[in-house]
Design an enzyme around this catalytic site. Structure first.
Site, PDB file in Angstrom:
ATOM      1  N   ALA A   1      74.539  89.480  51.522  1.00  0.00           N
ATOM      2  CA  ALA A   1      75.405  90.220  52.365  1.00  0.00           C
ATOM      3  C   ALA A   1      75.619  91.183  51.718  1.00  0.00           C
ATOM      4  O   ALA A   1      74.760  92.504  51.275  1.00  0.00           O
ATOM      5  CB  ALA A   1      76.528  89.213  50.942  1.00  0.00           C
ATOM      6  N   CYS A   2      76.650  92.380  52.526  1.00  0.00           N
ATOM      7  CA  CYS A   2      76.266  93.505  52.584  1.00  0.00           C
ATOM      8  C   CYS A   2      77.003  94.207  50.988  1.00  0.00           C
ATOM      9  O   CYS A   2      77.911  93.528  50.508  1.00  0.00           O
ATOM     10  CB  CYS A   2      77.262  93.733  53.618  1.00  0.00           C
TER      11      CYS A   2
END
Lengths: 80, 288
Positions: free
Chosen positions: A13-14
């Site tokens: 995930a970012c």
């Protein structure tokens, strides 16, 4: 110019997607190519432009049949 | 010692429940206080307050529990130290801002700098009711212009440079307005759908999409309180240099039509949004 490594960040995930891409580019030599497989949505919105922002060149970016993206990045700068 | 409550309130002193005590409200623009200012505030709070400060919901700061006998000293020590007093009542209040381009990757305009300019020009200007302004850097709206009487949201007109395009289609994928479609591996933009949010510019890996003119979307009439209502968009795109004109026209509209303590949004509803928009359009006309 040669393909040095393939990185799959579809499970991240970012901002880890970008961090892992940055770490993968670090040991490469200028002109080397890194292949990155990434998700659509937030990842494709942020990672390619962040890679460009770091001075690398996005040569190729294409959506795959499974919905993920395949990106080729040429390392610029860094270790001379 | 005579106390003029109305005067004290205008100058940012608010009466406590506790007899003889007031809270002093400080003037903060865009959510920034320098460390030098914080030292002064700390000194005053230690000397005259009760050892703490209150953070307001609009990026402001207040020092509670100032005894009325100390008000003059507090005022002087703050102002001499470069900390100005806030306001209450029918005035233009402290101007809020998000980080904007000062550090945020999403920012489309320098919201902090703009909030300081608006503060310098219009802070404490008298109007019939409270008038709150917020400046936010992009549609994510962290500074919430929709909840303020008047607000600006950063916007940018995207420009396409075909020779840099690798046809990846990320712009079409990320566009929240569905304004971009890929045709033969080339993006085509429908300007009537484009909201100037800049997501195509921000996500383009080869800088084929670039930032053209920067400006703001203008929100008006928002409020919370007893009858909460989000503001509405009154101008879709306004170049940054025209911002003072629409603020002045809006304050003038408020002064001309507003009743004491009435919120700006109520005035717009009562007089008519179309009439207000005409005033804004007229103010925004011209090139200079």
């Amino acid at each position: 110019m040669q393909l040095k490594e393939t990185l799959n960040i579809t499970g991240d995930a970012c901002p880890m997607t970008f961090v892992r891409t940055k770490l993968a580019l670090e040991p490469l030599t200028r002109g080397d190519i890194l292949e990155v497989v990434l998700n659509g949505g937030e990842a494709v919105k942020n990672v390619p432009r962040s890679v460009r922002g770091e001075g690398h060149k996005v040569l190729f970016l294409e959506k795959q049949d499974d919905g993920t993206y395949r990106m080729l990045v040429e390392k610029e700068g860094g270790h001379e | 010692m005579e106390l003029n409550f109305a005067e004290l309130k205008k100058g940012g002193f608010m009466k406590h429940v506790q007899k003889d005590y007031f809270a002093v409200r400080l003037r903060v623009a865009g959510g920034n206080l320098s460390l030098e200012q914080l030292k002064i505030i700390q000194g005053v709070a230690e000397k005259y307050g009760q050892g703490y400060v209150h953070l307001t919901t609009r990026q402001g700061m207040e020092i509670p529990f100032i005894h009325f006998k100390d008000i003059e000293n507090v005022r002087r020590e703050l102002i001499d130290g470069g900390v100005n007093l806030g306001v209450c009542g029918g005035t233009v209040r402290g101007v809020m801002a998000c980080h904007g381009t000062a550090m945020c990757p999403h920012g489309l305009i320098d919201a902090k700098a703009l909030s300081r300019e608006i503060d310098a020009a219009y802070f404490a200007a008298p109007v019939p009711g409270k008038f709150k302004i917020a400046v936010t850097g992009c549609p994510r709206s962290c500074a919430k212009p929709q909840e303020n009487d008047f607000g600006f949201e950063g916007a940018v007109v995207p420009e396409f440079h075909q020779h840099d395009c690798i046809g990846c289609g990320v712009c079409a994928e990320v566009c929240p307005a569905d304004a971009i479609e890929m045709r033969d591996n080339v993006p085509e933009i429908d300007r009537s759908k484009c909201t100037n949010c800049g997501d195509c510019v921000a996500s383009c890996p080869t800088a084929a999409w670039q930032a053209g003119e920067r400006g703001v979307k203008v929100w008006a009439g928002g409020r919370i309180g007893r009858n909460p209502k989000l503001g509405e968009v009154v101008i879709d795109f306004l170049p940054v240099h025209k911002i003072p004109r629409v603020i002045e026209a809006s304050l003038e509209f408020f002064r001309e039509h507003g009743k004491t303590k009435e919120r700006f949004g109520k005035v717009i509803e009562r007089i008519g949004i179309d009439r207000y928009k005409e005033v804004l359009e007229h103010a925004a006309q011209g090139d200079s």
